[in-house]
Write a protein that holds these residues in place. Sequence first.
Motif, PDB file in Angstrom:
ATOM      1  N   GLN A  59       0.811  -1.215   0.000  1.00 31.44           N
ATOM      2  CA  GLN A  59       0.000   0.000   0.000  1.00 31.44           C
ATOM      3  C   GLN A  59       0.844   1.265   0.000  1.00 31.44           C
ATOM      4  O   GLN A  59       0.377   2.320  -0.440  1.00 31.44           O
ATOM      5  CB  GLN A  59      -0.931   0.005   1.219  1.00 31.44           C
ATOM      6  N   VAL A  60       2.088   1.178   0.482  1.00 31.53           N
ATOM      7  CA  VAL A  60       2.976   2.345   0.444  1.00 31.53           C
ATOM      8  C   VAL A  60       3.930   2.281  -0.744  1.00 31.53           C
ATOM      9  O   VAL A  60       4.882   3.056  -0.824  1.00 31.53           O
ATOM     10  CB  VAL A  60       3.779   2.471   1.762  1.00 31.53           C
ATOM     11  N   GLY A  61       3.670   1.357  -1.673  1.00 28.89           N
ATOM     12  CA  GLY A  61       4.450   1.288  -2.911  1.00 28.89           C
ATOM     13  C   GLY A  61       5.700   0.443  -2.835  1.00 28.89           C
ATOM     14  O   GLY A  61       6.596   0.590  -3.679  1.00 28.89           O
ATOM     15  N   LEU A  62       5.781  -0.477  -1.870  1.00 29.89           N
ATOM     16  CA  LEU A  62       6.950  -1.336  -1.727  1.00 29.89           C
ATOM     17  C   LEU A  62       6.614  -2.766  -2.135  1.00 29.89           C
ATOM     18  O   LEU A  62       5.445  -3.147  -2.162  1.00 29.89           O
ATOM     19  CB  LEU A  62       7.428  -1.326  -0.274  1.00 29.89           C
ATOM     20  N   PRO A  63       7.631  -3.572  -2.459  1.00 25.18           N
ATOM     21  CA  PRO A  63       7.370  -4.988  -2.747  1.00 25.18           C
ATOM     22  C   PRO A  63       6.810  -5.676  -1.509  1.00 25.18           C
ATOM     23  O   PRO A  63       7.102  -5.276  -0.382  1.00 25.18           O
ATOM     24  CB  PRO A  63       8.758  -5.539  -3.105  1.00 25.18           C
ATOM     25  N   PRO A  64       5.994  -6.719  -1.694  1.00 26.46           N
ATOM     26  CA  PRO A  64       5.441  -7.424  -0.521  1.00 26.46           C
ATOM     27  C   PRO A  64       6.538  -8.079   0.291  1.00 26.46           C
ATOM     28  O   PRO A  64       7.520  -8.584  -0.261  1.00 26.46           O
ATOM     29  CB  PRO A  64       4.496  -8.458  -1.142  1.00 26.46           C
ATOM     30  N   ARG A  65       6.387  -8.066   1.610  1.00 26.89           N
ATOM     31  CA  ARG A  65       7.379  -8.690   2.476  1.00 26.89           C
ATOM     32  C   ARG A  65       7.249 -10.210   2.403  1.00 26.89           C
ATOM     33  O   ARG A  65       6.171 -10.731   2.056  1.00 26.89           O
ATOM     34  CB  ARG A  65       7.189  -8.220   3.916  1.00 26.89           C
ATOM     35  N   PRO A  66       8.296 -10.943   2.708  1.00 30.57           N
ATOM     36  CA  PRO A  66       8.212 -12.414   2.711  1.00 30.57           C
ATOM     37  C   PRO A  66       7.129 -12.898   3.678  1.00 30.57           C
ATOM     38  O   PRO A  66       6.937 -12.327   4.747  1.00 30.57           O
ATOM     39  CB  PRO A  66       9.612 -12.839   3.179  1.00 30.57           C
TER      40      PRO A  66
END
Length: 285
Positions: A72-79
């Motif tokens: 939602q803040v424009g980052l890749p999804p975390r593992p």
Amino acid sequence: MIFTTTLLSRGSIIGSLINKVRQVVAKNQDSSAVPIQIDKQFTPTTTCANRPLAVANLSNSPVQQSKTVEEQVGLPPRPKKPLTPYFRFMREMRPKLIATNPTITTIEVVRQLAKSWVDADTNLKERLQVEFKKDQQVYLEQRTKYDATLTDEQRAGIKQLKKDIGEAKERRQLRKRVKELGRPKKPASAFLRFIISERVNTPQTPQQTYREWHQKTTAKWSRLSDAEKAVYIQETRKELEIYKKAISVWEEKMIRLGHIDVVRHGNLIDPPEPKTRKAQPVKEK
């Protein structure tokens, strides 16, 4: 002095369980399986091993995963965290159970799997535990690398968004709680009464969008004379007096019953005690 109390909710625990179970269902979606019917009257409980049985709204339909906070803040999804041994067991055994009994309900599936897990073979549990630890080690390595790529600004953005999401959830829970406790409804404003009346008198035409109709109605309200507006204002004032009495009685009742969290903050502060006047010394004549 009375202070507000934080509303404690089990929603976060139940929500975590729902997401976990849905992940397992989504990964094992069987297109040939007969749709599972849901027993809406079932209340989630636990087995003797404290294993959650299920949730009433669990379905066999594909699950659309919502975006993570990072996305939602424009980052890749975390593992993603690996499944625990219990959910791995459910992932393996669920298709077999449905194959033998296609008409079984979702609630009964999870009920039987929870019961089977208690009596499951020790070697099976050890294998699932080994797989979990192996995947857990991989996850920790991936998560460490992922966290190392985040800047301080991105961390602050994630932290703020989590805070906003938490506060929004608390507001939703509070609104629901207030509604369940029967809080009196605040009367509509004079302008809103006019809007409601215009929906009947001059409704929206097929050629108009709602926004166009609302803008036109708002302009009409601004052209009304004070005497014309007074009709709506008077109705609001009359109902507002009734509302003030009703909300006062309701809030007093809520305080007596211990539902302090639903009462307006201003009504929770005890009025200050009146100051005692100092006795004036009597002057001798």
